[in-house]
Design a protein around this motif. Structure first.
Motif, PDB file in Angstrom:
ATOM      1  N   THR A 199       0.810  -1.254  -0.036  1.00 48.30           N
ATOM      2  CA  THR A 199       0.072   0.023   0.223  1.00 48.30           C
ATOM      3  C   THR A 199       0.792   1.332  -0.083  1.00 48.30           C
ATOM      4  O   THR A 199       0.649   2.192  -0.834  1.00 48.30           O
ATOM      5  N   VAL A 200       1.875   1.365   0.834  1.00 48.03           N
ATOM      6  CA  VAL A 200       2.811   2.331   0.736  1.00 48.03           C
ATOM      7  C   VAL A 200       3.560   2.591  -0.375  1.00 48.03           C
ATOM      8  O   VAL A 200       3.650   3.648  -0.827  1.00 48.03           O
ATOM      9  N   MET A 201       4.072   1.620  -0.831  1.00 44.71           N
ATOM     10  CA  MET A 201       4.836   1.580  -2.017  1.00 44.71           C
ATOM     11  C   MET A 201       3.939   2.139  -3.396  1.00 44.71           C
ATOM     12  O   MET A 201       4.416   3.103  -4.027  1.00 44.71           O
ATOM     13  N   PHE A 202       2.655   1.328  -3.396  1.00 39.61           N
ATOM     14  CA  PHE A 202       1.898   1.749  -4.475  1.00 39.61           C
ATOM     15  C   PHE A 202       1.728   3.322  -4.693  1.00 39.61           C
ATOM     16  O   PHE A 202       1.656   4.077  -5.702  1.00 39.61           O
ATOM     17  N   THR A 203       1.329   3.804  -3.425  1.00 40.98           N
ATOM     18  CA  THR A 203       0.941   5.225  -3.246  1.00 40.98           C
ATOM     19  C   THR A 203       1.989   6.012  -3.468  1.00 40.98           C
ATOM     20  O   THR A 203       1.903   7.067  -4.215  1.00 40.98           O
ATOM     21  N   ALA A 204       3.223   5.608  -2.992  1.00 40.96           N
ATOM     22  CA  ALA A 204       4.242   6.567  -2.913  1.00 40.96           C
ATOM     23  C   ALA A 204       4.812   6.707  -4.599  1.00 40.96           C
ATOM     24  O   ALA A 204       5.160   7.920  -5.034  1.00 40.96           O
ATOM     25  N   LEU A 205       4.794   5.524  -5.077  1.00 40.45           N
ATOM     26  CA  LEU A 205       5.611   5.602  -6.344  1.00 40.45           C
ATOM     27  C   LEU A 205       4.478   6.420  -7.370  1.00 40.45           C
ATOM     28  O   LEU A 205       4.774   7.060  -8.163  1.00 40.45           O
ATOM     29  N   GLY A 206       3.226   6.130  -6.968  1.00 42.71           N
ATOM     30  CA  GLY A 206       1.980   7.039  -7.804  1.00 42.71           C
ATOM     31  C   GLY A 206       2.098   8.251  -7.679  1.00 42.71           C
ATOM     32  O   GLY A 206       1.506   9.166  -8.508  1.00 42.71           O
ATOM     33  N   CYS A 207       2.870   8.977  -6.615  1.00 39.70           N
ATOM     34  CA  CYS A 207       2.782  10.372  -6.387  1.00 39.70           C
ATOM     35  C   CYS A 207       3.607  11.053  -7.575  1.00 39.70           C
ATOM     36  O   CYS A 207       3.551  12.382  -7.549  1.00 39.70           O
ATOM     37  N   GLY A 208       4.335  10.360  -8.479  1.00 40.04           N
ATOM     38  CA  GLY A 208       5.036  11.035  -9.611  1.00 40.04           C
ATOM     39  C   GLY A 208       4.218  11.714 -10.468  1.00 40.04           C
ATOM     40  O   GLY A 208       4.287  12.621 -11.240  1.00 40.04           O
ATOM     41  N   VAL A 209       2.771  11.201 -10.605  1.00 36.15           N
ATOM     42  CA  VAL A 209       1.787  11.565 -11.325  1.00 36.15           C
ATOM     43  C   VAL A 209       1.130  13.269 -11.121  1.00 36.15           C
ATOM     44  O   VAL A 209       1.088  14.009 -12.035  1.00 36.15           O
ATOM     45  N   GLN A 210       1.523  13.478 -10.010  1.00 37.70           N
ATOM     46  CA  GLN A 210       1.320  14.839  -9.344  1.00 37.70           C
ATOM     47  C   GLN A 210       2.298  15.833 -10.012  1.00 37.70           C
ATOM     48  O   GLN A 210       1.760  17.136 -10.502  1.00 37.70           O
ATOM     49  N   ILE A 211       3.348  15.395 -10.372  1.00 35.20           N
ATOM     50  CA  ILE A 211       4.539  16.257 -11.131  1.00 35.20           C
ATOM     51  C   ILE A 211       4.159  16.416 -12.366  1.00 35.20           C
ATOM     52  O   ILE A 211       4.094  17.711 -12.749  1.00 35.20           O
ATOM     53  N   LEU A 212       3.446  15.387 -13.290  1.00 30.63           N
ATOM     54  CA  LEU A 212       3.170  15.669 -14.535  1.00 30.63           C
ATOM     55  C   LEU A 212       1.871  16.441 -14.618  1.00 30.63           C
ATOM     56  O   LEU A 212       1.586  17.328 -15.424  1.00 30.63           O
ATOM     57  N   TRP A 213       0.919  16.485 -13.570  1.00 30.70           N
ATOM     58  CA  TRP A 213      -0.341  17.033 -13.472  1.00 30.70           C
ATOM     59  C   TRP A 213       0.237  18.689 -13.195  1.00 30.70           C
ATOM     60  O   TRP A 213      -0.193  19.405 -13.951  1.00 30.70           O
ATOM     61  N   ASP A 214       1.175  18.992 -12.421  1.00 31.53           N
ATOM     62  CA  ASP A 214       1.746  20.255 -12.147  1.00 31.53           C
ATOM     63  C   ASP A 214       2.427  20.883 -13.535  1.00 31.53           C
ATOM     64  O   ASP A 214       2.363  21.921 -13.700  1.00 31.53           O
ATOM     65  N   LYS A 215       3.113  20.040 -14.145  1.00 32.82           N
ATOM     66  CA  LYS A 215       3.778  20.350 -15.341  1.00 32.82           C
ATOM     67  C   LYS A 215       2.742  20.747 -16.369  1.00 32.82           C
ATOM     68  O   LYS A 215       2.586  21.937 -17.103  1.00 32.82           O
ATOM     69  N   GLN A 216       1.535  19.963 -16.685  1.00 37.39           N
ATOM     70  CA  GLN A 216       0.472  20.242 -17.611  1.00 37.39           C
ATOM     71  C   GLN A 216      -0.260  21.606 -17.199  1.00 37.39           C
ATOM     72  O   GLN A 216      -0.681  22.072 -18.130  1.00 37.39           O
ATOM     73  N   PHE A 217      -0.533  21.865 -15.989  1.00 41.74           N
ATOM     74  CA  PHE A 217      -1.447  23.023 -15.515  1.00 41.74           C
ATOM     75  C   PHE A 217      -0.611  24.325 -15.299  1.00 41.74           C
ATOM     76  O   PHE A 217      -1.062  25.171 -14.809  1.00 41.74           O
ATOM     77  N   GLY A 218       0.781  24.087 -15.425  1.00 44.23           N
ATOM     78  CA  GLY A 218       1.734  25.305 -15.393  1.00 44.23           C
ATOM     79  C   GLY A 218       2.239  25.602 -13.803  1.00 44.23           C
ATOM     80  O   GLY A 218       2.896  26.618 -13.430  1.00 44.23           O
ATOM     81  N   PHE A 219       1.521  24.893 -12.889  1.00 42.56           N
ATOM     82  CA  PHE A 219       1.912  25.044 -11.257  1.00 42.56           C
ATOM     83  C   PHE A 219       3.614  24.734 -11.469  1.00 42.56           C
ATOM     84  O   PHE A 219       4.238  25.717 -10.614  1.00 42.56           O
ATOM     85  N   LEU A 220       4.126  23.754 -11.805  1.00 45.66           N
ATOM     86  CA  LEU A 220       5.377  23.522 -11.724  1.00 45.66           C
ATOM     87  C   LEU A 220       6.244  24.625 -12.264  1.00 45.66           C
ATOM     88  O   LEU A 220       7.166  24.877 -11.684  1.00 45.66           O
ATOM     89  N   LYS A 221       5.885  24.908 -13.244  1.00 44.51           N
ATOM     90  CA  LYS A 221       6.726  26.184 -13.828  1.00 44.51           C
ATOM     91  C   LYS A 221       6.705  27.600 -13.172  1.00 44.51           C
ATOM     92  O   LYS A 221       7.662  28.208 -12.794  1.00 44.51           O
ATOM     93  N   GLY A 222       5.489  27.708 -12.344  1.00 46.62           N
ATOM     94  CA  GLY A 222       5.668  28.837 -11.370  1.00 46.62           C
ATOM     95  C   GLY A 222       6.473  28.530 -10.352  1.00 46.62           C
ATOM     96  O   GLY A 222       7.083  29.521  -9.785  1.00 46.62           O
TER      97      GLY A 222
END
Length: 248
Positions: free
Chosen positions: A65-88
């Motif tokens: 459970t911990v591993m699946f959730t932790a590894l899947g958190c990389g999706v948040q980086i891609l979301w932030d890239k897509q919507f410009g939050f990461l750039k900001g």
């Protein structure tokens, strides 16, 4: 360190605003625990490894459970890239290290919460709370898994621009890490050609360390498990920070 706190707080707000996310991530491993544990508990005997099969299975489900959730958190980086939050965030006058620490801390905390939540229904199927020292050691392994695989997920996400591709890769990696971790079957019963694959898998050492913490039995010495997980945590965190600093 204000940036680290803000990014961590953002992740926590996202989690608590979507309680179904935590609930569903616990229901699946608990369902697997019930199906395998109760179904095979009367058939599979593990003398010298665990009192019964369902107790053998619980630490592996928590680590999964911990591993699946932790590894899947990389999706948040891609979301932030897509919507410009990461750039900001990247153009802000803050260090890249603080940004990656904040992202990692948020994802790791989410994974730890879900691992702890799974322990409560596990009590209903036979788990007995260990001593305070055992519980604390189990939490240490959860923290190491959460930080390691969140940083690993961040590192993989930083090298990708496609969210669907990342989800496919993280799914395959999650399956391989879990499948060769000794979470479902004892390492000593595996075929000789599979055992080396299990021993080079960092999740194996977390599963065995957590199994020792929660049941008092393990096929790998807990000191070795702790050493390997600390080393893996350092390598993934440093690697994730390095790749993040290279991001334009």
């Amino acid at each position: 360190m204000d940036v680290v706190y803000v990014l961590w707080l953002r992740a926590m707000k996202q989690v608590f605003r979507s309680k179904s996310r935590v609930l569903m991530s616990v229901i699946v491993p608990f369902a697997v625990l019930l199906l395998l544990g109760i179904g095979l508990n009367g058939i599979v005997t593990l003398p010298g490894i665990a009192p019964d099969y369902i107790l053998f299975l619980i630490p592996g489900m928590v680590a999964m459970t911990v591993m699946f959730t932790a590894l899947g958190c990389g999706v948040q980086i891609l979301w932030d890239k897509q919507f410009g939050f990461l750039k900001g965030v990247l153009v802000a006058p803050v260090s890249r290290l603080e940004i990656v620490l904040g992202q990692t801390a948020g994802g790791a905390t989410t994974a730890i919460i879900q691992g702890l939540v799974l322990l409560f229904p596990a009590l209903l199927v036979g788990l007995t709370l260990p001593s305070l020292a055992g519980f604390c050691l189990a939490c240490v392994f959860m923290v190491l898994v959460a930080v390691s695989f969140t940083a690993f997920g961040v590192a993989v996400a930083m090298r990708m621009g496609d969210m669907n591709g990342f989800q496919m890769i993280s799914g395959v990696l999650s399956f391989l890490f879990f499948g060769f971790s000794g979470a479902i079957f004892p390492i000593s019963t595996l075929p000789p050609w599979i055992e080396p694959l299990t021993l080079i898998n960092p999740l194996t050492y977390s599963v065995e360390g957590m199994r020792y913490s929660l049941t008092g039995m393990s096929q790998i010495h807990p000191a070795i498990c702790l050493t390997v997980m600390v080393g893996f945590c350092v390598v993934t965190t440093v690697g994730g920070a390095y790749l993040f600093r290279k991001t334009g």
